[in-house]
Motif scaffolding. Sequence first.
Motif, short mmCIF file in Angstrom:
data_model
loop_
_atom_site.label_atom_id
_atom_site.label_comp_id
_atom_site.label_asym_id
_atom_site.label_seq_id
_atom_site.Cartn_x
_atom_site.Cartn_y
_atom_site.Cartn_z
N SER A 55 6.62 -3.67 3.37
CA SER A 55 5.37 -3.86 4.28
C SER A 55 5.61 -5.05 5.42
N SER A 74 -1.42 0.80 1.75
CA SER A 74 -1.39 2.31 2.15
C SER A 74 -0.18 2.50 1.45
N ILE A 85 8.01 -3.36 7.93
CA ILE A 85 7.27 -2.29 8.83
C ILE A 85 6.21 -2.87 9.82
N TRP A 86 5.50 -4.03 9.31
CA TRP A 86 4.54 -4.59 10.18
C TRP A 86 5.31 -5.28 11.36
N ALA A 139 0.25 -7.43 7.11
CA ALA A 139 1.13 -6.45 6.48
C ALA A 139 0.50 -6.08 5.18
N VAL A 191 -0.47 -2.42 5.21
CA VAL A 191 0.69 -1.59 5.14
C VAL A 191 1.14 -1.43 3.74
#
Length: 119
Positions: free
Chosen positions: A105, A62, A108-109, A56, A59
Amino acid sequence: MSKITNILKCKCPNCQEGDMYEHKGSIFLLKMPKMKKYCDKCNFKFEIETGFFYGAMYVSYSLACAEMITSLVIFWYFMGLSPLNVFLVVVIATVLLSVFNYRLSRVIWLYIFYKKQID
Ligand SMILES: [Zn+2]
């Protein structure tokens, strides 16, 4: 609900109902978010394997880059601040959003690598 809404609300990817976090943390209280081990509703294990959430970080990186570039464009190009002021604003924005990035993150991961469990 859509997947994006579920990600933003930190809902379990398996049942879309249970919350992934016990508390969401706060940068002002210097408190990091605490993730649950299992979903309250469907008993889905969030950490699929040991060290799963190390990924993560990519993510989170970014997300932080996107926020820094966005604040750079807004405060330098549109508001015309000096480079030093822009730098300070970008640093402050990054610090303030760090808890949000940490929490989002991981979600999302997990959504990237989630596969529906067939019972
Ligand atoms: Zn669940």
